[in-house]
Design an enzyme around this catalytic site. Structure first.
Site, PDB file in Angstrom:
ATOM      1  N   SER A   1       0.843  -1.199   0.000  1.00 17.12           N
ATOM      2  CA  SER A   1       0.000   0.000   0.000  1.00 17.12           C
ATOM      3  C   SER A   1       0.874   1.243   0.000  1.00 17.12           C
ATOM      4  O   SER A   1       1.627   1.487   0.946  1.00 17.12           O
ATOM      5  CB  SER A   1      -0.898   0.013   1.232  1.00 17.12           C
ATOM      6  OG  SER A   1      -1.433   1.315   1.385  1.00 17.12           O
TER       7      SER A   1
ATOM      8  N   HIS B   1      -1.196  -1.174  -4.156  1.00 17.99           N
ATOM      9  CA  HIS B   1      -2.496  -0.893  -3.538  1.00 17.99           C
ATOM     10  C   HIS B   1      -2.595   0.607  -3.269  1.00 17.99           C
ATOM     11  O   HIS B   1      -1.685   1.200  -2.668  1.00 17.99           O
ATOM     12  CB  HIS B   1      -2.604  -1.695  -2.234  1.00 17.99           C
ATOM     13  CG  HIS B   1      -3.918  -1.606  -1.543  1.00 17.99           C
ATOM     14  ND1 HIS B   1      -5.022  -2.343  -1.932  1.00 17.99           N
ATOM     15  CD2 HIS B   1      -4.317  -0.883  -0.462  1.00 17.99           C
ATOM     16  CE1 HIS B   1      -6.039  -2.070  -1.115  1.00 17.99           C
ATOM     17  NE2 HIS B   1      -5.639  -1.187  -0.222  1.00 17.99           N
TER      18      HIS B   1
ATOM     19  N   ASP C   1      -4.824   3.579  -1.677  1.00 18.37           N
ATOM     20  CA  ASP C   1      -5.885   3.839  -0.698  1.00 18.37           C
ATOM     21  C   ASP C   1      -6.424   5.251  -0.828  1.00 18.37           C
ATOM     22  O   ASP C   1      -5.757   6.216  -0.440  1.00 18.37           O
ATOM     23  CB  ASP C   1      -5.330   3.658   0.724  1.00 18.37           C
ATOM     24  CG  ASP C   1      -5.131   2.196   1.081  1.00 18.37           C
ATOM     25  OD1 ASP C   1      -6.094   1.427   0.944  1.00 18.37           O
ATOM     26  OD2 ASP C   1      -4.012   1.835   1.501  1.00 18.37           O
TER      27      ASP C   1
ATOM     28  N   MET D   1      -9.084   8.001   0.368  1.00 12.20           N
ATOM     29  CA  MET D   1      -9.959   8.326   1.510  1.00 12.20           C
ATOM     30  C   MET D   1     -10.480   9.744   1.366  1.00 12.20           C
ATOM     31  O   MET D   1      -9.718  10.655   1.027  1.00 12.20           O
ATOM     32  CB  MET D   1      -9.162   8.223   2.817  1.00 12.20           C
ATOM     33  CG  MET D   1      -8.470   6.891   3.016  1.00 12.20           C
ATOM     34  SD  MET D   1      -7.505   6.900   4.540  1.00 12.20           S
ATOM     35  CE  MET D   1      -6.760   5.260   4.454  1.00 12.20           C
TER      36      MET D   1
ATOM     37  N   HIS E   1      -8.399   1.103  -3.811  1.00 15.72           N
ATOM     38  CA  HIS E   1      -9.332   0.833  -2.714  1.00 15.72           C
ATOM     39  C   HIS E   1     -10.039   2.138  -2.387  1.00 15.72           C
ATOM     40  O   HIS E   1      -9.434   3.044  -1.815  1.00 15.72           O
ATOM     41  CB  HIS E   1      -8.513   0.292  -1.531  1.00 15.72           C
ATOM     42  CG  HIS E   1      -9.298   0.029  -0.295  1.00 15.72           C
ATOM     43  ND1 HIS E   1      -8.685  -0.248   0.921  1.00 15.72           N
ATOM     44  CD2 HIS E   1     -10.637  -0.024  -0.052  1.00 15.72           C
ATOM     45  CE1 HIS E   1      -9.624  -0.451   1.833  1.00 15.72           C
ATOM     46  NE2 HIS E   1     -10.808  -0.312   1.276  1.00 15.72           N
TER      47      HIS E   1
ATOM     48  N   MET F   1     -12.246   4.327  -0.384  1.00 23.21           N
ATOM     49  CA  MET F   1     -12.902   4.568   0.907  1.00 23.21           C
ATOM     50  C   MET F   1     -13.584   5.928   0.821  1.00 23.21           C
ATOM     51  O   MET F   1     -13.203   6.900   1.480  1.00 23.21           O
ATOM     52  CB  MET F   1     -11.866   4.505   2.038  1.00 23.21           C
ATOM     53  CG  MET F   1     -11.391   3.075   2.299  1.00 23.21           C
ATOM     54  SD  MET F   1      -9.843   3.009   3.219  1.00 23.21           S
ATOM     55  CE  MET F   1      -8.684   3.102   1.847  1.00 23.21           C
TER      56      MET F   1
ATOM     57  N   MET G   1     -11.422  -6.539   5.231  1.00 24.83           N
ATOM     58  CA  MET G   1     -10.692  -5.541   6.017  1.00 24.83           C
ATOM     59  C   MET G   1     -10.376  -6.135   7.386  1.00 24.83           C
ATOM     60  O   MET G   1     -11.274  -6.570   8.101  1.00 24.83           O
ATOM     61  CB  MET G   1     -11.524  -4.263   6.196  1.00 24.83           C
ATOM     62  CG  MET G   1     -11.682  -3.411   4.945  1.00 24.83           C
ATOM     63  SD  MET G   1     -10.130  -2.919   4.173  1.00 24.83           S
ATOM     64  CE  MET G   1      -9.348  -1.982   5.497  1.00 24.83           C
TER      65      MET G   1
ATOM     66  N   GLY H   1      -9.207   3.649   7.279  1.00 28.23           N
ATOM     67  CA  GLY H   1      -8.978   5.063   7.571  1.00 28.23           C
ATOM     68  C   GLY H   1      -7.524   5.398   7.848  1.00 28.23           C
ATOM     69  O   GLY H   1      -7.087   6.505   7.582  1.00 28.23           O
ATOM     70  N   PHE H   2      -6.795   4.437   8.384  1.00 28.70           N
ATOM     71  CA  PHE H   2      -5.410   4.720   8.766  1.00 28.70           C
ATOM     72  C   PHE H   2      -4.520   3.505   8.538  1.00 28.70           C
ATOM     73  O   PHE H   2      -4.962   2.372   8.751  1.00 28.70           O
ATOM     74  CB  PHE H   2      -5.344   5.124  10.251  1.00 28.70           C
ATOM     75  CG  PHE H   2      -6.197   6.314  10.565  1.00 28.70           C
ATOM     76  CD1 PHE H   2      -5.712   7.613  10.378  1.00 28.70           C
ATOM     77  CD2 PHE H   2      -7.497   6.157  11.005  1.00 28.70           C
ATOM     78  CE1 PHE H   2      -6.516   8.711  10.637  1.00 28.70           C
ATOM     79  CE2 PHE H   2      -8.311   7.253  11.262  1.00 28.70           C
ATOM     80  CZ  PHE H   2      -7.817   8.540  11.076  1.00 28.70           C
ATOM     81  N   GLY H   3      -3.280   3.764   8.148  1.00 25.60           N
ATOM     82  CA  GLY H   3      -2.285   2.703   8.106  1.00 25.60           C
ATOM     83  C   GLY H   3      -1.745   2.461   9.505  1.00 25.60           C
ATOM     84  O   GLY H   3      -2.016   3.228  10.429  1.00 25.60           O
TER      85      GLY H   3
ATOM     86  N   ASP I   1      -6.546  -6.784   4.101  1.00 29.93           N
ATOM     87  CA  ASP I   1      -5.946  -5.448   4.197  1.00 29.93           C
ATOM     88  C   ASP I   1      -6.055  -4.923   5.627  1.00 29.93           C
ATOM     89  O   ASP I   1      -7.152  -4.787   6.163  1.00 29.93           O
ATOM     90  CB  ASP I   1      -6.697  -4.518   3.226  1.00 29.93           C
ATOM     91  CG  ASP I   1      -6.140  -3.100   3.192  1.00 29.93           C
ATOM     92  OD1 ASP I   1      -5.081  -2.842   3.782  1.00 29.93           O
ATOM     93  OD2 ASP I   1      -6.788  -2.252   2.546  1.00 29.93           O
TER      94      ASP I   1
ATOM     95  N   SER J   1       2.618  -0.453   6.245  1.00 30.31           N
ATOM     96  CA  SER J   1       3.753  -0.189   7.125  1.00 30.31           C
ATOM     97  C   SER J   1       4.744  -1.354   7.168  1.00 30.31           C
ATOM     98  O   SER J   1       5.940  -1.139   7.351  1.00 30.31           O
ATOM     99  CB  SER J   1       3.268   0.172   8.535  1.00 30.31           C
ATOM    100  OG  SER J   1       2.202  -0.642   8.924  1.00 30.31           O
TER     101      SER J   1
HETATM  102  C1  DX5 Z   1      -6.496   1.196   5.762  1.00 24.81           C
HETATM  103  C2  DX5 Z   1      -6.005   0.958   4.359  1.00 24.81           C
HETATM  104  C3  DX5 Z   1      -4.874   0.024   4.281  1.00 24.81           C
HETATM  105  C4  DX5 Z   1      -3.598   0.518   4.908  1.00 24.81           C
HETATM  106  C5  DX5 Z   1      -2.835  -0.685   5.358  1.00 24.81           C
HETATM  107  O1  DX5 Z   1      -7.630   1.997   5.719  1.00 24.81           O
HETATM  108  O2  DX5 Z   1      -7.047   0.410   3.589  1.00 24.81           O
HETATM  109  O3  DX5 Z   1      -4.617  -0.383   2.943  1.00 24.81           O
HETATM  110  O4  DX5 Z   1      -2.802   1.268   4.023  1.00 24.81           O
HETATM  111  O5  DX5 Z   1      -1.768  -0.261   6.145  1.00 24.81           O
HETATM  112  P1  DX5 Z   1      -1.044  -1.239   7.162  1.00 24.81           P
HETATM  113  O6  DX5 Z   1      -0.533  -2.395   6.376  1.00 24.81           O
HETATM  114  O7  DX5 Z   1       0.016  -0.391   7.738  1.00 24.81           O
HETATM  115  O8  DX5 Z   1      -2.088  -1.674   8.163  1.00 24.81           O
HETATM  116 ZN    ZN Z   2      -6.532  -0.444   1.559  1.00 24.68          ZN
END
Ligand code: DX5
Ligand code: ZN
Length: 214
Positions: free
Chosen positions: A6, A29, A31, A33, A62, A64, A133, A138-140, A171, A194
């Protein structure tokens, strides 16, 4: 087994280099948002277009965002190869899947950890990808929710029952520590942010994941 780093966790100022560092992966990937469907804003069309121009990787987008049907064509035009929408983001999941297919792109459907899996059943035969999911979107950098393994197993069974070759993607919080268990539960496609870009560069991150899967 596909790996989909990602780029949310990458260094955006060096996006071209970051994409080159993951060239040995299967997918990128992406993301998106909108600060509405999820509490965070990431990036949108221009960044996807820049990533597309910089990399031959399959762009796995993806979405969101609320009512993604408003933007499917724009994301397709900006270079998406696959578009994944959330069942919670539109009243018209089936129509959106049809629209993605009509645009000639791979259609994916996903759902939040708190959403019952049953909503997937009516579209199961019509999609190219189901995304489970394993964190709230929303957050990594969040922790993998352990109950996700049970959800992966259930959807794997459903896909096998209808003979579907759809990707079963996972994910959120995927790392070298849990990747094996996630694949053993039935996943065919792992997103990792991450765990890939986090510490000592994306190549090392990818290598750790591959080692863990051996
Ligand atoms: C979360 C995203 C993920 C995110 C994953 O909302 O959809 O794709 O980037 O990040 P990690 O692998 O750090 O959880
Ligand atoms: Zn994602």
């Amino acid at each position: 087994m596909k790996l989909a780093p990602s780029i949310l966790a990458s260094d955006f100022a060096r996006l071209g280099d970051e994409l080159r560092a993951i060239e040995s992966a299967d997918w990128a990937h992406v993301d998106v948002m909108d600060g509405q469907f999820v509490p965070n804003i990431s990036f949108g069309l221009p960044i996807l277009a820049a990533a597309r121009a910089a990399s031959p990787l399959f762009m796995d987008v993806h979405l969101m965002i609320d009512r993604p049907e408003r933007y499917l064509r724009d994301f397709a035009d900006a270079g998406a190869d696959g578009l994944t929408i959330h069942v919670e983001s539109t009243a018209h999941v089936h129509r959106a899947v049809q629209q993605i297919r009509e645009l000639g792109k791979k259609a994916g459907v996903t759902l939040n950890p708190g959403t019952p899996l049953e909503v997937l059943r009516p579209v199961l035969a019509d999609v190219d990808l189901i995304l489970i999911m394993s964190v709230n979107p929303g957050f990594g950098g969040q922790k993998f929710i352990p109950h996700s393994l049970e959800r992966i197993r259930t959807v794997r069974r459903w896909l096998d029952e209808i003979g579907s070759a759809a990707e079963l993607q996972v994910d959120g919080g995927v790392s070298a520590t849990n990747a094996r268990a996630v694949v053993a539960a039935g996943a065919s496609n792992l997103v990792a942010g991450s765990a890939v870009f986090g510490r000592d560069g994306a190549q090392a991150g990818l290598e750790r994941l591959r080692e863990a899967l051996k």
